[in-house]
Scaffold this motif. Structure first.
Motif, PDB file in Angstrom:
ATOM      1  N   GLN A   1      44.731  38.806  39.435  1.00 43.34           N
ATOM      2  CA  GLN A   1      46.240  38.687  40.627  1.00 43.34           C
ATOM      3  C   GLN A   1      47.067  40.263  40.616  1.00 43.34           C
ATOM      4  OE1 GLN A   1      47.968  35.220  40.028  1.00 43.34           O
ATOM      5  NE2 GLN A   1      48.735  34.754  42.389  1.00 43.34           N
ATOM      6  N   TYR A   2      46.843  40.497  42.028  1.00 45.16           N
ATOM      7  CA  TYR A   2      47.320  41.305  42.035  1.00 45.16           C
ATOM      8  C   TYR A   2      49.517  41.201  42.198  1.00 45.16           C
ATOM      9  CZ  TYR A   2      44.083  45.179  42.863  1.00 45.16           C
ATOM     10  OH  TYR A   2      43.481  45.686  42.382  1.00 45.16           O
ATOM     11  N   LYS A   3      50.495  41.821  41.858  1.00 46.83           N
ATOM     12  CA  LYS A   3      51.880  41.395  41.946  1.00 46.83           C
ATOM     13  C   LYS A   3      52.037  40.722  43.035  1.00 46.83           C
ATOM     14  CE  LYS A   3      54.465  43.086  37.787  1.00 46.83           C
ATOM     15  NZ  LYS A   3      53.740  44.511  37.719  1.00 46.83           N
ATOM     16  N   GLY A   4      53.043  39.887  43.247  1.00 45.92           N
ATOM     17  CA  GLY A   4      52.933  39.694  45.252  1.00 45.92           C
ATOM     18  C   GLY A   4      52.388  39.086  46.140  1.00 45.92           C
ATOM     19  N   ASN A   5      50.519  38.732  45.415  1.00 45.78           N
ATOM     20  CA  ASN A   5      49.980  38.574  46.212  1.00 45.78           C
ATOM     21  C   ASN A   5      49.715  37.215  45.806  1.00 45.78           C
ATOM     22  OD1 ASN A   5      49.148  41.129  46.976  1.00 45.78           O
ATOM     23  ND2 ASN A   5      47.178  41.205  46.368  1.00 45.78           N
ATOM     24  N   ASP A   6      49.197  36.109  47.339  1.00 41.14           N
ATOM     25  CA  ASP A   6      49.604  34.673  46.291  1.00 41.14           C
ATOM     26  C   ASP A   6      47.598  34.031  46.078  1.00 41.14           C
ATOM     27  OD1 ASP A   6      48.376  34.600  48.692  1.00 41.14           O
ATOM     28  OD2 ASP A   6      50.296  32.800  49.705  1.00 41.14           O
TER      29      ASP A   6
ATOM     30  N   TYR B   1      43.842  35.327  44.141  1.00 42.06           N
ATOM     31  CA  TYR B   1      43.132  36.201  43.549  1.00 42.06           C
ATOM     32  C   TYR B   1      42.243  37.530  43.698  1.00 42.06           C
ATOM     33  CZ  TYR B   1      44.570  33.579  39.156  1.00 42.06           C
ATOM     34  OH  TYR B   1      44.729  32.644  38.195  1.00 42.06           O
ATOM     35  N   SER B   2      42.275  38.402  43.077  1.00 42.16           N
ATOM     36  CA  SER B   2      41.207  39.844  44.605  1.00 42.16           C
ATOM     37  C   SER B   2      40.071  39.230  43.627  1.00 42.16           C
ATOM     38  CB  SER B   2      42.103  40.950  44.292  1.00 42.16           C
ATOM     39  OG  SER B   2      42.899  41.336  45.268  1.00 42.16           O
ATOM     40  N   VAL B   3      39.789  39.259  42.549  1.00 44.79           N
ATOM     41  CA  VAL B   3      38.843  39.124  41.556  1.00 44.79           C
ATOM     42  C   VAL B   3      38.999  37.865  41.054  1.00 44.79           C
ATOM     43  CG1 VAL B   3      37.494  39.871  39.476  1.00 44.79           C
ATOM     44  CG2 VAL B   3      38.679  41.321  41.349  1.00 44.79           C
TER      45      VAL B   3
ATOM     46  N   GLY C   1      29.333  44.603  48.647  1.00 41.27           N
ATOM     47  CA  GLY C   1      29.740  43.922  48.492  1.00 41.27           C
ATOM     48  C   GLY C   1      30.681  44.974  49.791  1.00 41.27           C
ATOM     49  N   PRO C   2      31.364  44.132  50.838  1.00 35.11           N
ATOM     50  CA  PRO C   2      31.898  44.323  51.996  1.00 35.11           C
ATOM     51  C   PRO C   2      33.624  44.756  51.399  1.00 35.11           C
ATOM     52  CG  PRO C   2      32.076  41.964  52.336  1.00 35.11           C
ATOM     53  CD  PRO C   2      31.347  42.180  51.518  1.00 35.11           C
ATOM     54  N   SER C   3      34.398  46.162  52.658  1.00 36.52           N
ATOM     55  CA  SER C   3      35.259  46.880  51.949  1.00 36.52           C
ATOM     56  C   SER C   3      36.555  45.206  51.483  1.00 36.52           C
ATOM     57  CB  SER C   3      35.948  47.373  52.970  1.00 36.52           C
ATOM     58  OG  SER C   3      37.042  48.259  52.516  1.00 36.52           O
ATOM     59  N   GLY C   4      37.540  45.933  50.405  1.00 41.15           N
ATOM     60  CA  GLY C   4      38.340  44.619  50.225  1.00 41.15           C
ATOM     61  C   GLY C   4      37.430  42.956  49.526  1.00 41.15           C
ATOM     62  N   CYS C   5      36.427  42.840  48.989  1.00 46.81           N
ATOM     63  CA  CYS C   5      35.785  42.024  48.185  1.00 46.81           C
ATOM     64  C   CYS C   5      35.969  42.156  46.965  1.00 46.81           C
ATOM     65  CB  CYS C   5      34.274  42.167  48.489  1.00 46.81           C
ATOM     66  SG  CYS C   5      33.298  43.516  47.801  1.00 46.81           S
ATOM     67  N   GLY C   6      36.550  43.439  45.827  1.00 47.05           N
ATOM     68  CA  GLY C   6      37.371  43.717  44.654  1.00 47.05           C
ATOM     69  C   GLY C   6      36.121  44.504  44.108  1.00 47.05           C
ATOM     70  N   LYS C   7      34.972  45.014  44.628  1.00 45.74           N
ATOM     71  CA  LYS C   7      34.504  46.323  43.742  1.00 45.74           C
ATOM     72  C   LYS C   7      35.507  47.211  42.831  1.00 45.74           C
ATOM     73  CE  LYS C   7      32.469  47.193  47.622  1.00 45.74           C
ATOM     74  NZ  LYS C   7      33.174  47.003  48.819  1.00 45.74           N
ATOM     75  N   SER C   8      36.453  47.632  43.714  1.00 42.14           N
ATOM     76  CA  SER C   8      37.470  49.182  43.437  1.00 42.14           C
ATOM     77  C   SER C   8      38.299  47.698  41.720  1.00 42.14           C
ATOM     78  CB  SER C   8      37.971  49.689  44.024  1.00 42.14           C
ATOM     79  OG  SER C   8      37.338  50.164  44.811  1.00 42.14           O
ATOM     80  N   THR C   9      38.332  47.227  42.338  1.00 35.03           N
ATOM     81  CA  THR C   9      39.173  46.447  41.663  1.00 35.03           C
ATOM     82  C   THR C   9      38.855  45.984  40.136  1.00 35.03           C
ATOM     83  OG1 THR C   9      40.435  45.504  42.903  1.00 35.03           O
ATOM     84  CG2 THR C   9      41.067  43.956  40.814  1.00 35.03           C
ATOM     85  N   THR C  10      37.426  46.040  40.101  1.00 33.33           N
ATOM     86  CA  THR C  10      36.890  45.236  39.294  1.00 33.33           C
ATOM     87  C   THR C  10      36.253  46.433  37.814  1.00 33.33           C
ATOM     88  OG1 THR C  10      35.789  43.618  40.330  1.00 33.33           O
ATOM     89  CG2 THR C  10      34.480  44.290  38.119  1.00 33.33           C
TER      90      THR C  10
HETATM   91  P1  ADP Z   1      36.917  47.192  47.340  1.00 32.59           P
HETATM   92  O1  ADP Z   1      36.642  48.205  45.957  1.00 32.59           O
HETATM   93  O2  ADP Z   1      35.353  45.713  47.401  1.00 32.59           O
HETATM   94  O3  ADP Z   1      36.751  47.203  49.110  1.00 32.59           O
HETATM   95  P2  ADP Z   1      39.390  46.343  45.972  1.00 32.59           P
HETATM   96  O4  ADP Z   1      39.274  45.874  44.911  1.00 32.59           O
HETATM   97  O5  ADP Z   1      39.741  47.325  46.589  1.00 32.59           O
HETATM   98  O6  ADP Z   1      38.231  45.871  46.721  1.00 32.59           O
HETATM   99  O7  ADP Z   1      40.430  45.314  46.770  1.00 32.59           O
HETATM  100  C1  ADP Z   1      39.878  43.666  46.659  1.00 32.59           C
HETATM  101  C2  ADP Z   1      41.241  42.447  47.144  1.00 32.59           C
HETATM  102  O8  ADP Z   1      42.587  42.743  46.576  1.00 32.59           O
HETATM  103  C3  ADP Z   1      41.826  42.826  48.497  1.00 32.59           C
HETATM  104  O9  ADP Z   1      42.311  41.614  49.330  1.00 32.59           O
HETATM  105  C4  ADP Z   1      43.131  44.396  48.502  1.00 32.59           C
HETATM  106  O10 ADP Z   1      43.704  44.447  49.613  1.00 32.59           O
HETATM  107  C5  ADP Z   1      43.132  43.549  47.078  1.00 32.59           C
HETATM  108  N1  ADP Z   1      44.462  45.147  46.626  1.00 32.59           N
HETATM  109  C6  ADP Z   1      43.911  46.184  46.124  1.00 32.59           C
HETATM  110  N2  ADP Z   1      44.355  46.930  45.619  1.00 32.59           N
HETATM  111  C7  ADP Z   1      45.257  46.706  45.263  1.00 32.59           C
HETATM  112  C8  ADP Z   1      47.090  46.282  45.111  1.00 32.59           C
HETATM  113  N3  ADP Z   1      46.879  47.390  44.519  1.00 32.59           N
HETATM  114  N4  ADP Z   1      47.393  45.903  45.069  1.00 32.59           N
HETATM  115  C9  ADP Z   1      47.365  44.322  46.156  1.00 32.59           C
HETATM  116  N5  ADP Z   1      46.239  44.122  46.710  1.00 32.59           N
HETATM  117  C10 ADP Z   1      45.956  45.192  45.748  1.00 32.59           C
END
Ligand code: ADP
Ligand code: ADP
Length: 227
Positions: free
Chosen positions: A12-17, A19-21, A38-47
């Protein structure tokens, strides 16, 4: 031997309500080639970034080689990473770009030379070592980025959309090179893409992700025959 284990991992990123993963569970075998799709924004990079230590894990456990890594700094994780924008240093030659991380880690000059020459040979860059990135084609630049990642022999390789800035034709040939590189080096690899063909050709196992949640995990055959 490096396996990577993710157990009930949340982000869960700070400020988001939300979970991103959410509750990510994956047990990656030594030498396995895993692809996240998965599509853009699904959490691949975050993981990927949590595995690299570039983002904190909010909940759950990451183990590398059986050891809990949640609080280990990125530089102590022994992971090599390649990004879509290459991130080469424009003022440095190909040689120095590949040598940079080794110099930083105080490898000896001889050892650096051996490693850079070997990587250059594997990637077909031997005759370009004295050039600067601006004097290379897109494919050659991407090879330098790969070279910079393989010189350390890190046991884990993370690639985030490494081919998405290349044109379609080059993407196909670089895809084959990445497959060959993996056969040669057998590095445990996690590869992020939104391209299903890339996933099909490269993966031992594919993880399909949607809205931060794993939808399916399996071999390319299993995943694409049971949509
Ligand atoms: P992907 O790699 O699949 O495109 P991301 O992992 O970049 O997806 O993002 C997953 C979700 O987390 C998205 O909703 C994105 O907006 C959010 N997110 C990514 N990075 C941040 C960040 N630094 N702060 C807040 N939210 C983030
Ligand atoms: P991609 O989809 O290729 O992962 P994005 O455009 O989603 O790329 O993200 C680019 C960068 O912006 C990443 O470093 C990501 O962590 C960050 N980011 C994405 N979404 C947010 C967000 N909602 N708030 C802050 N940073 C974000």
């Amino acid at each position: 031997m490096v396996k990577v284990d993710l157990d009930h991992v949340y982000k869960q990123y700070k400020g988001n309500d939300k979970y991103s993963v959410t509750d990510f569970n994956l047990h990656i075998k030594d030498q396995e080639f895993i692809v996240f799709v998965g599509p853009s924004g699904c959490g691949k990079s975050t993981t990927l970034r949590m595995i690299a230590g570039l983002e904190d894990i909010s909940k759950g456990t990451l183990k590398i080689g059986g050891k809990v890594m949640n609080d280990v700094a990125p530089k102590n994780r022994d992971i090599a990473m390649v990004f879509q924008n290459y991130a080469l240093y424009p003022h440095m030659t190909v040689y120095d770009n590949m040598a940079f991380g080794l110099k930083l880690r105080k490898y000896s000059k001889d050892d650096i030379d051996k490693r850079v020459q070997r990587a250059a040979k594997i990637l077909g860059l031997t005759e370009y070592l004295k050039r600067k990135p601006a004097a290379l084609s897109g494919g050659q630049r991407q090879r330098v980025a790969l070279g910079r990642a393989i010189v350390r022999d890190a046991p884990i390789f993370l690639m985030d959309e490494p081919l998405s800035n290349l044109d379609a034709k080059l993407r196909v040939s670089m895809r084959a090179e990445i497959a060959k590189l993996h056969q040669q080096l057998k590095t445990t690899t996690i590869y992020v893409t939104h391209d299903q063909t890339e996933a099909m050709t490269l993966a031992d196992r594919i993880v399909i992700i949607k809205d931060g949640i794993q939808q399916q995990v399996g071999s390319p055959m299993e995943v694409y025959n049971n949509p």
